[in-house]
Design a protein around this motif. Structure first.
Motif, PDB file in Angstrom:
ATOM      1  N   ILE A   1     -15.223  -2.682   3.576  1.00 33.22           N
ATOM      2  CA  ILE A   1     -13.763  -2.628   3.547  1.00 33.22           C
ATOM      3  C   ILE A   1     -13.230  -1.929   4.788  1.00 33.22           C
ATOM      4  O   ILE A   1     -12.252  -2.384   5.399  1.00 33.22           O
ATOM      5  N   ARG A   2     -13.881  -0.828   5.194  1.00 35.12           N
ATOM      6  CA  ARG A   2     -13.449  -0.138   6.407  1.00 35.12           C
ATOM      7  C   ARG A   2     -13.484  -1.069   7.610  1.00 35.12           C
ATOM      8  O   ARG A   2     -12.553  -1.113   8.421  1.00 35.12           O
ATOM      9  N   GLY A   3     -14.572  -1.822   7.725  1.00 32.15           N
ATOM     10  CA  GLY A   3     -14.698  -2.736   8.860  1.00 32.15           C
ATOM     11  C   GLY A   3     -13.657  -3.822   8.849  1.00 32.15           C
ATOM     12  O   GLY A   3     -13.056  -4.153   9.887  1.00 32.15           O
ATOM     13  N   LEU A   4     -13.414  -4.411   7.673  1.00 33.65           N
ATOM     14  CA  LEU A   4     -12.410  -5.464   7.558  1.00 33.65           C
ATOM     15  C   LEU A   4     -11.018  -4.936   7.896  1.00 33.65           C
ATOM     16  O   LEU A   4     -10.251  -5.574   8.624  1.00 33.65           O
ATOM     17  N   LEU A   5     -10.706  -3.766   7.354  1.00 39.13           N
ATOM     18  CA  LEU A   5      -9.398  -3.178   7.637  1.00 39.13           C
ATOM     19  C   LEU A   5      -9.263  -2.827   9.117  1.00 39.13           C
ATOM     20  O   LEU A   5      -8.216  -3.050   9.732  1.00 39.13           O
ATOM     21  N   GLY A   6     -10.321  -2.289   9.683  1.00 39.05           N
ATOM     22  CA  GLY A   6     -10.285  -1.919  11.089  1.00 39.05           C
ATOM     23  C   GLY A   6     -10.020  -3.115  11.984  1.00 39.05           C
ATOM     24  O   GLY A   6      -9.168  -3.065  12.883  1.00 39.05           O
ATOM     25  N   ARG A   7     -10.729  -4.213  11.732  1.00 33.20           N
ATOM     26  CA  ARG A   7     -10.536  -5.412  12.561  1.00 33.20           C
ATOM     27  C   ARG A   7      -9.152  -6.015  12.354  1.00 33.20           C
ATOM     28  O   ARG A   7      -8.486  -6.425  13.311  1.00 33.20           O
ATOM     29  N   PHE A   8      -8.720  -6.064  11.095  1.00 30.54           N
ATOM     30  CA  PHE A   8      -7.417  -6.661  10.798  1.00 30.54           C
ATOM     31  C   PHE A   8      -6.279  -5.851  11.415  1.00 30.54           C
ATOM     32  O   PHE A   8      -5.374  -6.405  12.058  1.00 30.54           O
ATOM     33  N   LEU A   9      -6.316  -4.542  11.258  1.00 29.45           N
ATOM     34  CA  LEU A   9      -5.241  -3.703  11.793  1.00 29.45           C
ATOM     35  C   LEU A   9      -5.261  -3.690  13.324  1.00 29.45           C
ATOM     36  O   LEU A   9      -4.207  -3.712  13.968  1.00 29.45           O
TER      37      LEU A   9
ATOM     38  N   MET B   1      -1.879   4.982  -0.108  1.00 27.56           N
ATOM     39  CA  MET B   1      -3.085   5.000  -0.922  1.00 27.56           C
ATOM     40  C   MET B   1      -3.559   3.574  -1.181  1.00 27.56           C
ATOM     41  O   MET B   1      -2.764   2.686  -1.506  1.00 27.56           O
ATOM     42  N   LEU B   2      -4.848   3.381  -1.037  1.00 30.81           N
ATOM     43  CA  LEU B   2      -5.491   2.106  -1.315  1.00 30.81           C
ATOM     44  C   LEU B   2      -6.355   2.314  -2.548  1.00 30.81           C
ATOM     45  O   LEU B   2      -7.298   3.101  -2.519  1.00 30.81           O
ATOM     46  N   THR B   3      -6.014   1.635  -3.643  1.00 29.69           N
ATOM     47  CA  THR B   3      -6.666   1.980  -4.893  1.00 29.69           C
ATOM     48  C   THR B   3      -6.906   0.784  -5.790  1.00 29.69           C
ATOM     49  O   THR B   3      -6.146  -0.189  -5.769  1.00 29.69           O
ATOM     50  N   ALA B   4      -7.965   0.888  -6.577  1.00 36.25           N
ATOM     51  CA  ALA B   4      -8.236  -0.109  -7.600  1.00 36.25           C
ATOM     52  C   ALA B   4      -7.673   0.346  -8.936  1.00 36.25           C
ATOM     53  O   ALA B   4      -7.720  -0.382  -9.923  1.00 36.25           O
ATOM     54  N   LEU B   5      -7.136   1.564  -8.974  1.00 42.01           N
ATOM     55  CA  LEU B   5      -6.583   2.106 -10.210  1.00 42.01           C
ATOM     56  C   LEU B   5      -5.211   1.499 -10.466  1.00 42.01           C
ATOM     57  O   LEU B   5      -4.347   1.523  -9.604  1.00 42.01           O
TER      58      LEU B   5
ATOM     59  N   PRO C   1      -7.499  -5.950  -5.503  1.00 42.75           N
ATOM     60  CA  PRO C   1      -7.516  -6.595  -4.179  1.00 42.75           C
ATOM     61  C   PRO C   1      -6.090  -6.755  -3.655  1.00 42.75           C
ATOM     62  O   PRO C   1      -5.148  -6.863  -4.438  1.00 42.75           O
ATOM     63  N   PHE C   2      -5.929  -6.779  -2.349  1.00 44.48           N
ATOM     64  CA  PHE C   2      -4.597  -6.828  -1.763  1.00 44.48           C
ATOM     65  C   PHE C   2      -4.491  -7.983  -0.780  1.00 44.48           C
ATOM     66  O   PHE C   2      -5.485  -8.455  -0.222  1.00 44.48           O
ATOM     67  N   ASP C   3      -3.258  -8.415  -0.578  1.00 44.37           N
ATOM     68  CA  ASP C   3      -2.956  -9.426   0.423  1.00 44.37           C
ATOM     69  C   ASP C   3      -2.789  -8.707   1.763  1.00 44.37           C
ATOM     70  O   ASP C   3      -1.933  -7.818   1.876  1.00 44.37           O
ATOM     71  N   PRO C   4      -3.590  -9.030   2.779  1.00 39.22           N
ATOM     72  CA  PRO C   4      -3.479  -8.332   4.065  1.00 39.22           C
ATOM     73  C   PRO C   4      -2.070  -8.363   4.643  1.00 39.22           C
ATOM     74  O   PRO C   4      -1.639  -7.392   5.271  1.00 39.22           O
ATOM     75  N   ARG C   5      -1.340  -9.444   4.417  1.00 40.86           N
ATOM     76  CA  ARG C   5       0.027  -9.536   4.945  1.00 40.86           C
ATOM     77  C   ARG C   5       0.937  -8.527   4.262  1.00 40.86           C
ATOM     78  O   ARG C   5       1.796  -7.920   4.908  1.00 40.86           O
TER      79      ARG C   5
END
Length: 234
Positions: free
Chosen positions: A25-33, A89-93, A114-118
């Motif tokens: 998740i860190r990698g995906l977020l890093g590349r996307f941002l 906050m990024l959460t599954a709760l 799960p979240f929509d990147p947009r």
């Protein structure tokens, strides 16, 4: 960290600290941002995040709730008391109480997995935009139907004046300087006999009756357990 952008980031690109124990998740977020114009630093846990923040300044922290060791919520509470950095906050709760706990700690927004990147991108940009607006000097603050003029010390609800005591006026001016940041009780105390920490609780309750639609369930002037009080504005 790999980036998908063809051109280099701007010198004034917002710097985001992504804190999540899931490496994927860190990698995906890093590349996307990064591909959307953000400078990104990644941390696997709260300890790593604290280490980065000792040497770097961040415009926003994207923080997972559930992590080994110190939780994201604990880190958020501490950051909001020690530095004015926006937090998402990024959460599954999904439980309402978890969101309420985060908001009480001063978190600026929540995004559920799960979240929509947009959607995430929109939320992060909105948080940064609000921060830029708040950094400019304010003439007044709005809390629902109430407007407080900082210079004049006047409180109005729907253009109708609401009488304030001198202490209530001082409290609102102090909160207006630290919107979204918990203020400890001892900092709210005055030097006179009416300013004890116990008396502050009474004064806050009276002030809530003037600015809250439902003082028993405050939206704007909230209690931070064991710390003090925090003011949110529109």
């Amino acid at each position: 960290m790999a980036q998908d952008r063809a051109e280099p980031l701007a010198d004034n690109a917002p710097h985001i600290l992504v804190v999540d124990d899931d490496q994927k998740i860190r990698g995906l977020l890093g590349r996307f941002l990064s591909s959307n114009g953000f400078r990104v630093t990644e941390a696997a846990d709260a300890a790593a995040a604290r280490a980065f923040m000792r040497g770097l300044a961040f415009d926003l922290v994207l923080l997972d709730v559930m992590m080994p060791g110190e939780s994201g919520l604990s880190l958020a509470r501490d950051l909001k008391l020690t530095r004015p950095v926006p937090i998402c906050m990024l959460t599954a709760l999904a439980e309402a109480q978890d969101r309420i706990s985060g908001l009480e700690a001063g978190v600026d927004d929540y995004v559920s997995k799960p979240f929509d990147p947009r959607e995430l991108l929109l939320r992060l940009r909105n948080i940064l935009r609000r921060g830029q607006m708040q950094s400019a000097p304010r003439d007044e603050i709005r809390m629902g139907g109430c407007v407080f003029s900082i210079a004049r010390g006047e409180l109005k609800r729907d253009d109708e004046a609401i009488k304030l005591t001198e202490r209530e006026r001082d409290l609102l001016r102090l909160f207006s300087q630290r919107i979204g940041v918990a203020v400890p009780r001892h900092e709210l105390s005055s030097d006179d006999s009416t300013g004890s920490e116990r008396a502050i609780d009474v004064q806050i309750n009276r002030l809530r009756r003037k600015i809250e639609a439902d003082p028993s369930n405050p939206v704007y002037l909230q209690t931070v357990r064991g710390k003090g009080y925090i003011l949110y504005t529109d």
